[in-house]
Design a protein around this motif. Structure first.
Motif, PDB file in Angstrom:
ATOM      1  N   LEU A  77     -19.776  42.968   2.979  1.00 41.60           N
ATOM      2  CA  LEU A  77     -19.050  41.814   3.499  1.00 41.60           C
ATOM      3  C   LEU A  77     -17.835  42.250   4.320  1.00 41.60           C
ATOM      4  O   LEU A  77     -17.516  41.635   5.337  1.00 41.60           O
ATOM      5  CB  LEU A  77     -18.626  40.888   2.363  1.00 41.60           C
ATOM      6  CG  LEU A  77     -19.762  40.128   1.668  1.00 41.60           C
ATOM      7  CD1 LEU A  77     -19.226  39.396   0.441  1.00 41.60           C
ATOM      8  CD2 LEU A  77     -20.456  39.176   2.625  1.00 41.60           C
ATOM      9  N   ARG A  78     -17.181  43.318   3.879  1.00 43.17           N
ATOM     10  CA  ARG A  78     -16.036  43.823   4.653  1.00 43.17           C
ATOM     11  C   ARG A  78     -16.498  44.282   6.029  1.00 43.17           C
ATOM     12  O   ARG A  78     -15.837  44.026   7.041  1.00 43.17           O
ATOM     13  CB  ARG A  78     -15.334  44.951   3.909  1.00 43.17           C
ATOM     14  CG  ARG A  78     -14.111  45.467   4.646  1.00 43.17           C
ATOM     15  CD  ARG A  78     -13.199  46.271   3.740  1.00 43.17           C
ATOM     16  NE  ARG A  78     -11.997  46.682   4.434  1.00 43.17           N
ATOM     17  CZ  ARG A  78     -10.964  45.906   4.712  1.00 43.17           C
ATOM     18  NH1 ARG A  78     -10.980  44.642   4.356  1.00 43.17           N
ATOM     19  NH2 ARG A  78      -9.903  46.373   5.349  1.00 43.17           N
ATOM     20  N   LEU A 129     -19.011  43.103   7.732  1.00 43.34           N
ATOM     21  CA  LEU A 129     -19.249  41.894   8.521  1.00 43.34           C
ATOM     22  C   LEU A 129     -17.942  41.331   9.065  1.00 43.34           C
ATOM     23  O   LEU A 129     -17.864  40.929  10.234  1.00 43.34           O
ATOM     24  CB  LEU A 129     -19.927  40.824   7.664  1.00 43.34           C
ATOM     25  CG  LEU A 129     -21.391  41.024   7.314  1.00 43.34           C
ATOM     26  CD1 LEU A 129     -21.833  39.957   6.320  1.00 43.34           C
ATOM     27  CD2 LEU A 129     -22.244  40.986   8.565  1.00 43.34           C
ATOM     28  N   MET A 130     -16.920  41.289   8.210  1.00 43.74           N
ATOM     29  CA  MET A 130     -15.625  40.760   8.621  1.00 43.74           C
ATOM     30  C   MET A 130     -15.026  41.617   9.733  1.00 43.74           C
ATOM     31  O   MET A 130     -14.575  41.101  10.761  1.00 43.74           O
ATOM     32  CB  MET A 130     -14.671  40.702   7.426  1.00 43.74           C
ATOM     33  CG  MET A 130     -13.285  40.202   7.754  1.00 43.74           C
ATOM     34  SD  MET A 130     -12.063  40.624   6.508  1.00 43.74           S
ATOM     35  CE  MET A 130     -11.967  42.397   6.681  1.00 43.74           C
ATOM     36  N   ARG A 143     -23.167  30.699   6.835  1.00 47.20           N
ATOM     37  CA  ARG A 143     -21.878  30.154   7.269  1.00 47.20           C
ATOM     38  C   ARG A 143     -21.924  28.645   7.440  1.00 47.20           C
ATOM     39  O   ARG A 143     -22.983  28.051   7.558  1.00 47.20           O
ATOM     40  CB  ARG A 143     -21.446  30.831   8.572  1.00 47.20           C
ATOM     41  CG  ARG A 143     -21.093  32.284   8.329  1.00 47.20           C
ATOM     42  CD  ARG A 143     -20.610  32.993   9.556  1.00 47.20           C
ATOM     43  NE  ARG A 143     -20.334  34.392   9.188  1.00 47.20           N
ATOM     44  CZ  ARG A 143     -20.309  35.388  10.050  1.00 47.20           C
ATOM     45  NH1 ARG A 143     -20.512  35.170  11.325  1.00 47.20           N
ATOM     46  NH2 ARG A 143     -20.065  36.613   9.627  1.00 47.20           N
ATOM     47  N   ALA A 169     -16.809  41.149  12.991  1.00 48.01           N
ATOM     48  CA  ALA A 169     -16.457  39.858  13.590  1.00 48.01           C
ATOM     49  C   ALA A 169     -15.083  39.918  14.249  1.00 48.01           C
ATOM     50  O   ALA A 169     -14.805  39.151  15.173  1.00 48.01           O
ATOM     51  CB  ALA A 169     -16.496  38.757  12.533  1.00 48.01           C
ATOM     52  N   ALA A 216     -17.023  30.342   1.921  1.00 49.08           N
ATOM     53  CA  ALA A 216     -15.751  31.071   2.010  1.00 49.08           C
ATOM     54  C   ALA A 216     -14.628  30.231   1.419  1.00 49.08           C
ATOM     55  O   ALA A 216     -13.782  30.743   0.679  1.00 49.08           O
ATOM     56  CB  ALA A 216     -15.446  31.436   3.462  1.00 49.08           C
ATOM     57  N   SER A 264     -15.354  36.765   3.865  1.00 55.61           N
ATOM     58  CA  SER A 264     -16.499  36.936   4.757  1.00 55.61           C
ATOM     59  C   SER A 264     -17.722  36.230   4.194  1.00 55.61           C
ATOM     60  O   SER A 264     -17.877  36.127   2.971  1.00 55.61           O
ATOM     61  CB  SER A 264     -16.803  38.431   4.931  1.00 55.61           C
ATOM     62  OG  SER A 264     -17.829  38.628   5.872  1.00 55.61           O
ATOM     63  N   THR A 265     -18.579  35.777   5.102  1.00 52.52           N
ATOM     64  CA  THR A 265     -19.835  35.130   4.732  1.00 52.52           C
ATOM     65  C   THR A 265     -20.945  35.676   5.625  1.00 52.52           C
ATOM     66  O   THR A 265     -20.749  35.839   6.841  1.00 52.52           O
ATOM     67  CB  THR A 265     -19.743  33.597   4.915  1.00 52.52           C
ATOM     68  OG1 THR A 265     -18.641  33.109   4.146  1.00 52.52           O
ATOM     69  CG2 THR A 265     -21.014  32.901   4.468  1.00 52.52           C
ATOM     70  N   GLU A 266     -22.088  35.941   5.040  1.00 54.18           N
ATOM     71  CA  GLU A 266     -23.253  36.362   5.816  1.00 54.18           C
ATOM     72  C   GLU A 266     -23.537  35.302   6.884  1.00 54.18           C
ATOM     73  O   GLU A 266     -23.456  34.100   6.605  1.00 54.18           O
ATOM     74  CB  GLU A 266     -24.480  36.507   4.914  1.00 54.18           C
ATOM     75  CG  GLU A 266     -24.424  37.681   3.964  1.00 54.18           C
ATOM     76  CD  GLU A 266     -24.770  39.004   4.635  1.00 54.18           C
ATOM     77  OE1 GLU A 266     -25.146  39.020   5.826  1.00 54.18           O
ATOM     78  OE2 GLU A 266     -24.654  40.033   3.957  1.00 54.18           O
ATOM     79  N   THR A 269      -8.133  35.533  11.163  1.00 50.85           N
ATOM     80  CA  THR A 269      -8.817  35.646  12.440  1.00 50.85           C
ATOM     81  C   THR A 269      -8.849  34.265  13.089  1.00 50.85           C
ATOM     82  O   THR A 269      -8.574  33.251  12.445  1.00 50.85           O
ATOM     83  CB  THR A 269     -10.267  36.135  12.251  1.00 50.85           C
ATOM     84  OG1 THR A 269     -10.977  35.146  11.488  1.00 50.85           O
ATOM     85  CG2 THR A 269     -10.312  37.479  11.548  1.00 50.85           C
ATOM     86  N   ASN A 280     -10.492  40.175   3.002  1.00 50.95           N
ATOM     87  CA  ASN A 280     -11.929  40.421   2.841  1.00 50.95           C
ATOM     88  C   ASN A 280     -12.726  39.118   2.689  1.00 50.95           C
ATOM     89  O   ASN A 280     -13.717  39.066   1.984  1.00 50.95           O
ATOM     90  CB  ASN A 280     -12.184  41.349   1.647  1.00 50.95           C
ATOM     91  CG  ASN A 280     -13.294  42.341   1.918  1.00 50.95           C
ATOM     92  OD1 ASN A 280     -13.135  43.195   2.775  1.00 50.95           O
ATOM     93  ND2 ASN A 280     -14.396  42.224   1.209  1.00 50.95           N
TER      94      ASN A 280
END
Length: 160
Positions: free
Chosen positions: A20-21, A23-24, A104, A27, A109, A98-100, A134, A96
């Motif tokens: 997940l980190r 992915l974040m 979303r 992004a 989240a 984050s969502t796949e 973000t 941290n």
């Protein structure tokens, strides 16, 4: 997935928190490298260590029956000097989140952040929680009551 079930992350969730980190960070425009990127084993050890300190670290996740952990949020309790507007000697740091991508826009989240905020409020001595948002996440945090700091965060990377 219709009913959101948030749970506190366990030690065997460290790998999912690293995923997940990644992915974040991706992004946010960071080149995270491939599956063998050097940061990943360091992050795995770090999350495993932090998950073993439940008084000062918590992560909350949401599972999908087929996909496993699909969303999460983490936070630390940090020692901080008190001031006139915050007599607590502790600050919370939320990160941290984050969502796949396929999961979303379903409130996952938000549910993880809400559980983490409950932990900060009910189980820690934290007086203030801080985060770096973000563009994709800032509205969520504003809706939860976070406000922009009067003083911007600055960063200096030390060469080692």
């Amino acid at each position: 997935m219709t009913d959101i079930q948030v749970r506190r992350a366990k030690p065997d969730d460290a790998e999912a928190l690293v995923r997940l980190r990644g992915l974040m960070l991706a992004a946010m425009g960071t080149d995270i490298g491939g599956p063998d990127a050097p940061w990943r084993p360091i992050a795995l050890a770090w999350f495993a260590e932090r998950l073993a300190t439940p008084d000062t670290f918590a992560a909350y996740v949401v599972d999908d029956p087929a996909a496993g952990v699909v969303a999460g949020a983490a936070g630390d309790v940090l020692v901080h000097p008190p001031g006139p507007k915050d007599l607590s000697t502790y600050r919370g740091h939320l990160y941290n989140v984050s969502t796949e991508p396929d999961f979303r826009r379903r409130g996952l989240a938000r549910a993880c952040v809400g559980a983490l905020m409950d932990w900060f409020r009910d189980e820690t001595p934290v007086g203030v929680v801080e985060l770096h948002a973000t563009d994709l996440g800032i509205e969520l945090y504003r809706e939860l009551g976070f406000i922009e700091s009067r003083y911007p965060a600055l960063r200096l990377h030390l060469t080692r």
